[in-house]
Scaffold this motif. Structure first.
Motif, PDB file in Angstrom:
ATOM      1  N   TYR A 213     -28.303   0.514   3.446  1.00  0.00           N
ATOM      2  CA  TYR A 213     -27.579   0.130   4.847  1.00  0.00           C
ATOM      3  C   TYR A 213     -27.162   1.263   5.524  1.00  0.00           C
ATOM      4  O   TYR A 213     -27.258   2.457   4.958  1.00  0.00           O
ATOM      5  CB  TYR A 213     -26.380  -0.718   4.719  1.00  0.00           C
ATOM      6  CG  TYR A 213     -25.309  -0.418   3.758  1.00  0.00           C
ATOM      7  CD1 TYR A 213     -25.405  -1.030   2.389  1.00  0.00           C
ATOM      8  CD2 TYR A 213     -24.230   0.160   3.996  1.00  0.00           C
ATOM      9  CE1 TYR A 213     -24.284  -0.604   1.484  1.00  0.00           C
ATOM     10  CE2 TYR A 213     -23.244   0.390   3.076  1.00  0.00           C
ATOM     11  CZ  TYR A 213     -23.236   0.155   1.921  1.00  0.00           C
ATOM     12  OH  TYR A 213     -22.535   0.297   0.904  1.00  0.00           O
ATOM     13  N   GLY A 214     -27.155   1.322   6.880  1.00  0.00           N
ATOM     14  CA  GLY A 214     -26.467   2.430   7.770  1.00  0.00           C
ATOM     15  C   GLY A 214     -25.684   1.953   8.812  1.00  0.00           C
ATOM     16  O   GLY A 214     -25.193   0.828   8.968  1.00  0.00           O
ATOM     17  N   GLY A 215     -25.088   3.060   9.545  1.00  0.00           N
ATOM     18  CA  GLY A 215     -24.315   2.668  10.900  1.00  0.00           C
ATOM     19  C   GLY A 215     -22.986   2.753  10.372  1.00  0.00           C
ATOM     20  O   GLY A 215     -22.397   3.352   9.255  1.00  0.00           O
ATOM     21  N   PRO A 216     -21.884   2.453  11.442  1.00  0.00           N
ATOM     22  CA  PRO A 216     -20.422   2.297  11.020  1.00  0.00           C
ATOM     23  C   PRO A 216     -20.030   1.575  10.061  1.00  0.00           C
ATOM     24  O   PRO A 216     -20.602   0.561   9.774  1.00  0.00           O
ATOM     25  CB  PRO A 216     -20.242   1.628  12.526  1.00  0.00           C
ATOM     26  CG  PRO A 216     -21.241   1.893  13.383  1.00  0.00           C
ATOM     27  CD  PRO A 216     -22.242   1.606  12.654  1.00  0.00           C
ATOM     28  N   LEU A 217     -18.978   1.880   9.229  1.00  0.00           N
ATOM     29  CA  LEU A 217     -18.431   1.167   8.205  1.00  0.00           C
ATOM     30  C   LEU A 217     -16.926   1.908   8.177  1.00  0.00           C
ATOM     31  O   LEU A 217     -16.661   2.999   8.361  1.00  0.00           O
ATOM     32  CB  LEU A 217     -19.002   1.300   7.095  1.00  0.00           C
ATOM     33  CG  LEU A 217     -19.076   2.212   6.048  1.00  0.00           C
ATOM     34  CD1 LEU A 217     -19.646   1.863   4.653  1.00  0.00           C
ATOM     35  CD2 LEU A 217     -19.598   3.745   6.298  1.00  0.00           C
ATOM     36  N   ALA A 218     -16.227   1.069   7.425  1.00  0.00           N
ATOM     37  CA  ALA A 218     -14.614   1.561   6.982  1.00  0.00           C
ATOM     38  C   ALA A 218     -14.646   1.790   5.564  1.00  0.00           C
ATOM     39  O   ALA A 218     -15.159   0.784   4.984  1.00  0.00           O
ATOM     40  CB  ALA A 218     -13.772   0.612   7.313  1.00  0.00           C
ATOM     41  N   LEU A 219     -14.547   2.849   5.116  1.00  0.00           N
ATOM     42  CA  LEU A 219     -14.204   2.956   3.533  1.00  0.00           C
ATOM     43  C   LEU A 219     -13.054   3.082   3.087  1.00  0.00           C
ATOM     44  O   LEU A 219     -12.005   3.681   3.803  1.00  0.00           O
ATOM     45  CB  LEU A 219     -14.775   4.392   3.338  1.00  0.00           C
ATOM     46  CG  LEU A 219     -16.523   4.499   3.436  1.00  0.00           C
ATOM     47  CD1 LEU A 219     -17.049   5.814   3.034  1.00  0.00           C
ATOM     48  CD2 LEU A 219     -17.227   3.615   2.474  1.00  0.00           C
ATOM     49  N   GLN A 220     -12.597   2.297   1.837  1.00  0.00           N
ATOM     50  CA  GLN A 220     -11.407   2.083   1.426  1.00  0.00           C
ATOM     51  C   GLN A 220     -11.508   2.538  -0.353  1.00  0.00           C
ATOM     52  O   GLN A 220     -12.206   1.837  -0.759  1.00  0.00           O
ATOM     53  CB  GLN A 220     -10.749   1.040   1.947  1.00  0.00           C
ATOM     54  CG  GLN A 220     -10.711   0.666   3.279  1.00  0.00           C
ATOM     55  CD  GLN A 220     -11.246  -0.544   3.739  1.00  0.00           C
ATOM     56  OE1 GLN A 220     -11.480  -1.551   3.063  1.00  0.00           O
ATOM     57  NE2 GLN A 220     -11.068  -0.725   5.035  1.00  0.00           N
ATOM     58  N   HIS A 221     -10.825   3.416  -0.487  1.00  0.00           N
ATOM     59  CA  HIS A 221     -10.627   3.811  -2.028  1.00  0.00           C
ATOM     60  C   HIS A 221     -10.084   2.786  -2.918  1.00  0.00           C
ATOM     61  O   HIS A 221      -8.981   2.289  -2.510  1.00  0.00           O
ATOM     62  CB  HIS A 221      -9.882   5.043  -2.249  1.00  0.00           C
ATOM     63  CG  HIS A 221     -10.365   5.815  -3.351  1.00  0.00           C
ATOM     64  ND1 HIS A 221      -9.685   6.565  -4.161  1.00  0.00           N
ATOM     65  CD2 HIS A 221     -11.595   6.013  -4.145  1.00  0.00           C
ATOM     66  CE1 HIS A 221     -10.052   7.167  -5.278  1.00  0.00           C
ATOM     67  NE2 HIS A 221     -11.478   6.932  -5.336  1.00  0.00           N
TER      68      HIS A 221
END
Ligand SMILES: NC(=O)c1ccc[n+]([C@@H]2O[C@H](COP(=O)([O-])OP(=O)(O)OC[C@H]3O[C@@H](n4cnc5c(N)ncnc54)[C@H](O)[C@@H]3O)[C@@H](O)[C@H]2O)c1
Length: 326
Positions: A213-221
């Protein structure tokens, strides 16, 4: 003396479950780890045999109301972190089972809280409760923005949020639902957005990997999110809160560039046209109001920690690369 605490973690063999167990064990908290599975594949990645032995392990099918109630009652549980669930692809492949686990399972947990005087419940909702990004003109998206799920999984999560709301109005059962987005870290190996974690594993192993996939995302550890769940359960919240999780708002492309910057040998690519159907820019003011400082290891540091941890696991033969081809 603080009141006695005893945690029940459902879905304890999952990625977030394993991290919740690890944090609770580090604190020396009493914990019952419940899951349908009896093989602690993921907890074993994070804890020593000695630490694993200090945990009370239980096979529990969350769809079995009587068993859930008995577990909470017999073990005198005071706090629950409810994570048992089937993720997006599994709900799509088997909608009835998805509803049984994600919807009925959560009702069973709420019932057990209601009838056993459990003081704190935190459960996993998801960002997938929200609709496609173009639906939200106002960013960052706030907790009370309209839900409009585009997956069955999201429909089930919205149902959980609404059910929890009514358990508060009808029976004063308090809860906090957290809405993580793309959780990554050791142990994250399945679900639509597991490719970010797999890409870090590939970097650690010196292998190529393509993120689908691509584009905006929010990453959370995963480690940070686990701490959020524990803090939320401990609040013994009087109400039915549902809160967004934010941490690192970025794009898949920027994440891939960051990996190349940190590890010049990295061979990670991504599917640029395939955007995730969720808004990435989320306001976590509600979560901050509840728990105060939100646990957040900065992205660069979290990636470095993961690479070190993956390398050590690969070197000692405790992890293989099978998940990279799934
Ligand atoms: N990982 C993410 O990015 C993410 C994002 C948003 C929300 N969530 C939610 O957080 C929760 C935990 O996520 P995760 O990444 O640890 O998931 P995971 O798939 O790694 O773990 C889920 C666990 O639930 C267990 N389970 C499945 N059916 C069960 C049943 N009938 N009874 C008892 N246990 C059962 C599985 O055995 C598994 O160990 C899930 O509810 C998920 O929907 C995850």
């Amino acid at each position: 003396m603080p009141p006695r605490e005893k945690f029940l973690v459902t879905g304890a063999m999952g990625c977030l479950g394993a991290w919740v167990l690890r944090h609770l064990r580090n604190e020396g908290a009493a914990v019952v780890a419940a899951d349908l599975s009896s093989d602690p594949v993921r907890p074993r990645l994070l804890m020593s045999d000695e630490e694993l032995q200090a945990i009370d392990w239980l096979i529990l099918d969350i769809t079995d109301a009587a068993a859930v109630n008995r577990t909470v009652s017999d073990h005198e549980i005071t706090h629950i972190v409810h994570l048992a669930g089937l993720q997006i692809p599994f709900c799509k492949a088997n909608p009835a089972l998805g509803a049984a686990v994600n919807v009925v399972g959560t009702i069973n947990v709420l019932e057990a809280v209601r009838h056993n005087g459990v003081s704190g419940l935190a459960y996993a909702s998801s960002l997938a409760a929200l609709g496609p990004p173009q639906l939200y003109e106002r960013v960052p998206v706030e907790d009370d923005a309209p839900t409009a799920p585009s997956t069955l999984y999201g429909v089930y999560k919205v149902t959980n949020e609404e059910t929890a709301r009514l358990y508060w109005t009808d029976w004063r059962v308090g809860s906090i639902g957290l809405r993580p987005y793309n959780v990554f870290g050791v142990g994250r190996d399945q679900g639509l957005t597991a490719d970010v974690a797999k890409a870090i594993l590939a970097v650690a192993a010196g292998e190529p990997f393509h993120i689908r996939y691509g584009g905006p995302l929010a990453l959370q550890h995963a480690s940070d999110v686990a701490e959020m769940f524990i803090a939320a359960a401990r609040l013994a919240h009087q109400g039915a809160a549902v809160v967004n999780v934010r941490n690192d708002v970025t794009t898949v492309e920027a994440f891939v560039d960051l990996l190349s910057e940190l590890y010049p040998h990295a061979q990670i690519t991504n599917e640029r046209g395939n955007l995730l159907p969720f808004p990435a820019d989320l306001d976590d003011a509600g979560l901050r109001r509840l728990i105060g400082d939100v646990p957040h290891v900065p992205l660069t540091e979290a990636i470095r920690q993961d690479v070190e941890q993956y390398r050590s696991l690969l070197k000692t033969g405790r992890l293989d690369l099978e998940q990279l081809s799934l």
